[in-house]
Design an enzyme around this catalytic site. Structure first.
Site, short mmCIF file in Angstrom:
data_model
loop_
_atom_site.label_atom_id
_atom_site.label_comp_id
_atom_site.label_asym_id
_atom_site.label_seq_id
_atom_site.Cartn_x
_atom_site.Cartn_y
_atom_site.Cartn_z
N HIS A 1 0.86 -1.19 0.00
CA HIS A 1 0.00 0.00 0.00
C HIS A 1 0.89 1.23 0.00
O HIS A 1 1.85 1.31 0.76
CB HIS A 1 -0.90 -0.02 1.25
CG HIS A 1 -2.01 0.98 1.19
ND1 HIS A 1 -1.78 2.33 1.27
CD2 HIS A 1 -3.35 0.83 1.03
CE1 HIS A 1 -2.95 2.96 1.17
NE2 HIS A 1 -3.91 2.07 1.02
N GLU B 1 -7.16 5.85 2.10
CA GLU B 1 -7.16 6.24 0.69
C GLU B 1 -8.18 7.35 0.40
O GLU B 1 -8.02 8.14 -0.53
CB GLU B 1 -7.50 5.01 -0.16
CG GLU B 1 -7.06 5.13 -1.58
CD GLU B 1 -6.77 3.76 -2.18
OE1 GLU B 1 -6.13 2.92 -1.53
OE2 GLU B 1 -7.21 3.54 -3.31
N ARG C 1 -6.74 10.84 -0.19
CA ARG C 1 -6.37 11.19 -1.57
C ARG C 1 -7.62 11.42 -2.40
O ARG C 1 -7.71 12.38 -3.16
CB ARG C 1 -5.52 10.07 -2.20
CG ARG C 1 -4.03 10.25 -1.94
CD ARG C 1 -3.25 9.10 -2.53
NE ARG C 1 -3.48 7.87 -1.78
CZ ARG C 1 -3.49 6.65 -2.30
NH1 ARG C 1 -3.28 6.49 -3.58
NH2 ARG C 1 -3.67 5.60 -1.54
N ARG D 1 -3.04 1.17 -6.53
CA ARG D 1 -2.03 1.10 -5.48
C ARG D 1 -0.67 0.63 -5.97
O ARG D 1 0.36 1.11 -5.51
CB ARG D 1 -2.51 0.15 -4.37
CG ARG D 1 -3.68 0.70 -3.63
CD ARG D 1 -4.27 -0.30 -2.66
NE ARG D 1 -5.29 0.35 -1.87
CZ ARG D 1 -6.01 -0.27 -0.94
NH1 ARG D 1 -5.81 -1.56 -0.70
NH2 ARG D 1 -6.92 0.37 -0.26
N HIS E 1 0.50 -4.94 2.76
CA HIS E 1 -0.87 -4.66 3.17
C HIS E 1 -1.82 -5.84 3.06
O HIS E 1 -2.57 -6.13 3.99
CB HIS E 1 -1.39 -3.49 2.34
CG HIS E 1 -2.75 -3.02 2.74
ND1 HIS E 1 -3.05 -2.72 4.05
CD2 HIS E 1 -3.88 -2.80 2.01
CE1 HIS E 1 -4.32 -2.34 4.11
NE2 HIS E 1 -4.84 -2.39 2.90
N HIS E 2 -1.80 -6.54 1.91
CA HIS E 2 -2.88 -7.50 1.68
C HIS E 2 -2.38 -8.65 0.83
O HIS E 2 -1.77 -8.43 -0.22
CB HIS E 2 -4.02 -6.76 0.95
CG HIS E 2 -5.27 -7.56 0.77
ND1 HIS E 2 -6.36 -7.43 1.59
CD2 HIS E 2 -5.61 -8.50 -0.14
CE1 HIS E 2 -7.32 -8.25 1.19
NE2 HIS E 2 -6.88 -8.92 0.13
N ARG F 1 -5.46 -5.18 -5.90
CA ARG F 1 -6.79 -5.02 -5.31
C ARG F 1 -7.11 -3.53 -5.20
O ARG F 1 -6.28 -2.73 -4.77
CB ARG F 1 -6.85 -5.68 -3.93
CG ARG F 1 -8.22 -5.54 -3.28
CD ARG F 1 -8.27 -6.21 -1.93
NE ARG F 1 -7.37 -5.62 -0.96
CZ ARG F 1 -7.59 -4.46 -0.33
NH1 ARG F 1 -8.66 -3.75 -0.60
NH2 ARG F 1 -6.72 -4.03 0.57
#
Ligand code: ADP
Length: 490
Positions: free
Chosen positions: A285, A298, A301, A322, A424-425, A464
């Site tokens: 991220h 997010e 932004r 991302r 992050h994921h 994602r």
């Protein structure tokens, strides 16, 4: 991820283990090893219809949905002292299309467009059938949450989406705490058993059917039998060894994940014959404050903030996906960026006050004083902001090609947070179908084993979209609960 829990404003993933104790007490869930009636666990008490491993958004949604379809012997296992997992920290909202809240607010959207943008955002490496299922069922999931008292009607935009479809709590706060508090309340209302400090170690497989789970609680091992096991253990970001096994290049990166995100579900499911897909697709991220590992939402932004390098210059359309924003940041001197925003953005994103209390936000009475504080050339930063403002004030094309969320900075107080990429994921994981059945390499369902949430793989492909994780965990969490309930009632 009811109303905000009184979580200390400076709670970070690093303070999660101790800090989240407060949430458990306030959430009022039953404590480790006790059935809702408070009976001592006996052999019989350890026979369940459904054992759900993991108490994040996916696991709790599965438990609630299965209960509401008539299954009563359900237990949710959680290895940490408190419930909610990474879902607690979901920073944006839940993407969903064709929702009643979008319609009320005059936002024109379609499930097909949501699916198309999700697949495009993942560079066409996501699973079309799973993505279509997720998008088609997203509005229903928003209604389901609303019925549980979790109302997500404040809608914003995230990178890679062309329509406002990221649903947040009414007050504009990050979705995580509201979602977890609401799901905890629903689990509690239904008296569903939750065992915290209960670490699932291994699946029991008889023949080729999963029939239970071996667990460790307070250093004691026991076996829980189940007609169905739902794996909802989340990701692997807190397990450096596993991260680097799949992605050696991510060695040393900070992670936004809580310390229970150790990837156990992948190991357990694989040992039972499940196929893991796209495990190297670990998302980094772009806006993570590096000292605290705090993810900067997010929506900031999306609400108009820009990213500048140490020279005070923008370097990318901040609304790109991302992966692209992270890569561009790493190319800047020092590999970081300042996320800069005005008072309006500060006020419209509730999370910012929390970052500020935690000491992550630099301030100036005006742009020049902010520039001095963050040691960026004031003239360069002024020129950057003037050029950005011109998009709104004179209709000029944005120099970085940004077309979404370009909102001119108002004069007055200015703010900046220093950010860089963080793990992050995990977008890869257990292969599933739209019934959430865990699949073998040849696409055969592993009898008795289901999976939902971050632990599953292939939905998002290699990127994602922000707001899609919450959609994924709620849609598929609810779905797996209903599918298993229907299967058990046959
Ligand atoms: P999701 O978003 O998919 O629901 P989360 O990260 O929010 O995922 O939740 C997953 C939960 O599963 C976390 O609270 C994590 O601590 C828990 N968990 C992970 N491994 C185990 C395990 N072996 N036994 C019990 N709970 C686990």
């Amino acid at each position: 991820m009811g109303e905000e829990l009184k979580v200390p404003a400076n709670l970070t993933r690093r303070t999660f283990v101790t800090g989240m104790g407060a949430i458990t007490v306030m959430g009022g869930l039953s404590l480790a090893g006790c059935s809702p009636s408070g009976k001592k666990a006996s052999d019989k008490a350890d026979e369940y219809d459904i054992v759900i491993i993991g108490s994040g958004g996916a696991g709790m949604s599965a438990a609630i949905a299965a209960f509401d379809k008539g299954v009563s012997k359900i237990v949710v296992l959680e290895k940490m002292p408190s419930t909610g997992g990474n879902t607690n920290f979901s920073s944006s909202g839940m993407n969903a299309s064709e929702t009643k809240f979008q319609k009320e607010q005059g936002i024109d959207d379609s499930n097909a467009l949501f699916a198309e943008e999700t697949l495009t955002g993942g560079h066409d490496t996501g699973d079309v059938e799973l993505v279509t299922f997720m998008c088609d069922n997203s509005a229903g999931a928003i209604d389901w949450l609303d019925g549980l008292g979790i109302t997500l009607n404040n809608i914003t935009m995230t990178g890679g989406m062309s329509v406002k479809r990221c649903h947040r709590p009414t007050d504009g706060s990050a979705v995580g705490k509201t979602l977890v508090a609401g799901l905890v309340e629903a689990v509690k209302d239904r008296k569903i058993e939750v065992r915290t400090n209960c670490d699932a170690k291994e699946l029991v497989v008889e023949g080729s059917t999963v029939t239970g789970v071996k667990v460790e609680e307070k250093s004691k091992q026991s076996t829980l039998s189940a007609k169905a096991v739902i794996m909802a253990t989340g990701g692997l970001g807190a397990n450096q060894d596993m991260v680097t096994k799949y992605r050696p290049d991510l060695k040393g990166y900070v992670t936004t994940n809580q310390s229970g995100a150790t990837g156990d579900g992948y190991t357990m499911a694989e040992a039972a014959g499940a196929e893991l897909v796209q495990m190297d697709q670990i998302q980094i991220h772009p806006t993570v404050e590096q000292e605290s590992s705090q993810l900067i939402a997010e929506g900031i932004r999306g609400g108009g903030a820009i990213l500048v390098n140490k020279e005070g210059k923008r370097f990318i359309d901040e609304m790109k996906t991302r992966d692209k924003v992270s890569a561009a940041e790493l190319e800047q001197p020092g590999g970081f960026a300042w996320e800069v925003f005005d008072q309006t953005v500060y006020d419209s994103n509730k999370a910012v006050a929390g970052y500020d209390k935690a000491g992550l936000v630099k301030k100036g009475d005006d742009l020049a004083s902010l520039a001095n504080t963050i040691e960026v050339d004031p003239a360069a930063l002024k020129a950057t902001v003037e050029a950005y403002n011109a998009v709104t004030t004179s209709g000029a094309a944005d120099e970085m090609g940004r077309t979404q969320g370009c909102i001119a900075f108002a004069d007055g107080a200015m703010y900046a947070i220093k950010v860089a990429p963080g793990i992050h994921h995990e977008m890869g994981g257990i292969k599933i179908n739209t019934k959430n059945e865990a699949l073998s390499a040849d696409d055969k369902p592993i009898a008795g084993l289901y999976a939902a949430g971050e632990v599953t793989g292939g939905i998002h492909g290699n990127n994602r979209i922000g707001g899609n994780a919450v959609c994924d965990i709620i849609v598929f969490g609810k779905n797996v609960g209903e599918v298993v309930a229907a299967t058990l009632s046959k």
